[in-house]
Design a protein around this motif. Structure first.
Motif, mmCIF file in Angstrom:
data_model
loop_
_atom_site.group_PDB
_atom_site.id
_atom_site.type_symbol
_atom_site.label_atom_id
_atom_site.label_comp_id
_atom_site.label_asym_id
_atom_site.label_seq_id
_atom_site.Cartn_x
_atom_site.Cartn_y
_atom_site.Cartn_z
ATOM 1 N N TYR A 31 -21.898 17.433 98.932
ATOM 2 C CA TYR A 31 -20.422 17.345 100.618
ATOM 3 C C TYR A 31 -19.836 16.350 101.015
ATOM 4 N N ASP A 73 -19.711 21.235 107.130
ATOM 5 C CA ASP A 73 -20.727 21.385 106.470
ATOM 6 C C ASP A 73 -21.021 22.928 106.944
ATOM 7 N N GLY A 101 -18.115 16.311 109.203
ATOM 8 C CA GLY A 101 -20.077 16.499 109.591
ATOM 9 C C GLY A 101 -20.564 16.697 110.399
ATOM 10 N N ARG A 123 -30.390 22.808 106.332
ATOM 11 C CA ARG A 123 -28.344 21.627 105.476
ATOM 12 C C ARG A 123 -28.979 21.022 104.283
ATOM 13 N N ARG A 154 -28.553 22.400 100.328
ATOM 14 C CA ARG A 154 -28.155 21.299 99.521
ATOM 15 C C ARG A 154 -28.634 20.271 98.980
#
Length: 596
Positions: free
Chosen positions: A3, A242, A216, A515, A519
């Motif tokens: 990210y 994000d 973020g 999250r 990710r």
């Protein structure tokens, strides 16, 4: 692509010469190191030959602190100031140490009102009316919580009279508290945010030509969102959220981000929105200790050079067992990001024991406890053992514990000199105050956060992506934790006025958890089935949701401790110690796919 690297690449598209005009704002400081590393790598690989001035990087709290002339008041100082006001209004029916817990909470409530950009007088008056025990029926849990806050163990009539008197005086207590803080050029965190929002037009010079890049963020309090809106309206803000548009397991997980996008917009999204099935494994263990033992083996099997690997500790009590389980071969390769509670250290116990001993009380010639604090410092110096033979992390822990304890004692000495602690009349009061302050201290392990292996907490994983992730204690009551509104302002009032509630905290935790999983490349979750005093531990509701969701493909396993069988009549050259060495066996049960 990770990210933060995606954000860096998108900023670079505007040209290296524009970097100097950016201020990148993060929800936490740790992300700054990863962005600097990514910028350095991109610049090295580019053909750009001119010098580059990197963007400024900060957090939102630090940005507000730079713009606001008020200083966030020290917690001890604020509570003592509030106690003096309280005693003027209601008398000295509570000692300072008995007052401290709920006084601290009351200061936090005052700050929360300002962070919600509400008329404080109105909210405080509504709260005072609603909280009178004779006017409102409180459930047993709320009543018990309020009693614990004020440390009252008396009959119902006394408790009712106490709270009735408190709520009657609360509006005037608040006004006097704010007035005294402003006279000292101080304020709560919420007061600082509110000042910046209300005086935004006067901050032209501080804002300058810079563009503020917010990266973020998730849940935003009203003051935070308003500040971002003001910057956006001036063309001074860019936003990177994000967000995962394909995530459909629980609409609440990304609800705050999607709401923010509707209001503030977004520059770009690193997720293409295509539906992806996430594969992961879930393993049951017989105990928490088995989880700690398994960490070393898991790292040996899954971590490879130049990969980012994280061992995520959901329960802070697991930090020490995990550290002891790490093999010596990893020495120097692991960064510990999870904070260690000061109250779990020997130095904490030594301070409490010293202040419990009446022989260490102030002398007949001493008017306050400044001398006791000086002698306490000498005592701690004499108790410091040699750490030359200890492991590196143990050296850091002991040194940091001593440093943080001494900072607390020095702060109390300073307050003693200022006369703020004149109400401390007994040694036990001083002990309880110091204890309360030390209870809130978490010891950071100093290290390099961009190391390949991270021992980290769930909250600390924000903005970061990993190749391999092992999450411990994914059990109900731990993930997510059992939360409640620790506030004197009732839930309905907090919700109505835009203040954070325990529902918001649960959704924030869920976002950080899912999250991280979405990710990361390889993900393994552990939970314990150990039987407690009242019931057996169970897997988290998050695991149950993933087992039933088409977005996840879950392989289930079980970790068991192998029985020790000693062969060769005890003549083995290198016998393996049973249990302690953590001989573990993985027994694959079946995958979710096989269940379908």
């Amino acid at each position: 692509m990770k990210y933060l690297e995606y954000v860096v690449d998108d900023l670079i598209k505007g040209g290296w010469d524009k970097m100097k005009g950016y201020t990148i704002v993060f929800p936490m400081r740790r992300a700054e190191l990863f962005v600097k590393k990514a910028l350095s790598e991109r610049l090295k690989d580019s053909d750009y030959l001119l010098p580059v001035i990197l963007p400024r990087m900060t957090t939102l709290d630090d940005l507000v602190s730079d713009w606001c002339p008020l200083h966030v008041a020290d917690e001890i100082h604020s509570v003592c100031r509030l106690y003096n006001i309280y005693t003027q209004k209601m008398g000295r029916d509570l000692t300072l140490d008995a007052f401290y817990g709920w006084g601290r909470q009351l200061v936090n409530d005052f700050s929360s009102v300002d962070m919600a950009l509400q008329d404080a007088d109105k909210v405080i008056n509504v709260t005072a009316a609603a909280q009178t025990l004779e006017q409102v029926e409180l459930d047993a849990e709320t009543r018990e919580h309020l009693q614990e806050l004020v440390n009252l163990k008396q009959n119902e009539d006394i408790i009712q009279n106490f709270f009735k008197k408190l709520w009657e005086h609360l509006p005037s207590i608040y006004k006097q508290f704010v007035q005294q803080q402003e006279e000292q050029n101080q304020g709560t965190k919420g007061a600082c945010y509110k000042w910046v929002v209300n005086h935004f037009d006067e901050l032209e010079q501080e804002i300058g030509y810079r563009t503020y890049v917010f990266v973020g963020f998730n849940y935003l309090l009203p003051a935070e969102r308003k500040l971002m809106e003001l910057l956006k309206n001036r063309g001074k803000a860019r936003f990177y959220w994000d967000n995962d548009p394909s995530f459909s397991l629980d609409d609440h997980v990304y609800q705050y981000i999607r709401h923010n996008i509707n209001i503030l917009g977004e520059e770009a999204n690193s997720v293409d929105g295509k539906k992806q099935v996430k594969k992961l494994s879930v393993a049951a263990t017989v105990s928490a200790n088995a989880q700690a033992q398994y960490v070393g083996r898991w790292l040996a099997e899954n971590h490879h050079s130049r990969e980012r690997t994280a061992v995520v500790i959901a329960d802070e009590a697991m930090l020490e067992p995990v550290l002891y389980s790490l093999p010596d071969t990893l020495s120097g390769k692991v960064n510990i990001t999870k904070g260690y509670p000061l109250k779990h250290t020997q130095i904490y116990a030594d301070v409490v024991a010293y202040l419990t001993d009446k022989s260490n009380d102030k002398t007949a010639t001493e008017t306050n406890y400044a001398g006791v604090l000086l002698r306490l410092t000498d005592f701690l110096n004499s108790q410091m053992p040699s750490v030359s033979k200890n492991a590196a992390w143990q050296k850091l822990l002991l040194a940091e514990a001593y440093c943080q304890t001494q900072l607390v004692i020095n702060r109390f000495s300073s307050l003693m000199e200022e006369g703020i602690l004149d109400d401390v009349k007994e040694l036990k009061t001083l002990r309880n105050l110091i204890r309360r302050c030390m209870d809130t201290v978490s010891l950071p392990f100093h290290g390099e956060p961009v190391e390949e292996i991270q021992i980290i907490g769930v909250l600390e994983t924000r903005l970061l992506d990993f190749d391999n992730v092992l999450i411990l204690n994914v059990e109900e009551g731990v993930v997510p934790g059992n939360s409640s509104d620790s506030s004197f302002i009732p839930f309905d009032i907090r919700k109505a006025y835009g203040m954070q509630t325990h529902e918001d905290e649960a959704r924030i935790y869920a976002y950080n958890f899912f999250r991280l999983i979405r990710r990361s490349e390889k993900v393994d979750l552990l939970f314990s089935e150990a039987a407690g005093d009242m019931s057996k531990k169970t897997m988290s509701r998050f695991i149950m949701q993933m087992l039933l969701s088409p977005d996840f493909e879950v392989t289930k396993k079980r970790i068991t401790e192998m029985p020790y069988h000693h062969h060769n009549g005890g003549n083995d050259a290198n016998p393996i110690k049973p249990m302690i060495m953590g001989l573990l066996c993985l027994r694959s049960l079946r995958s979710r796919k096989q269940n379908q």
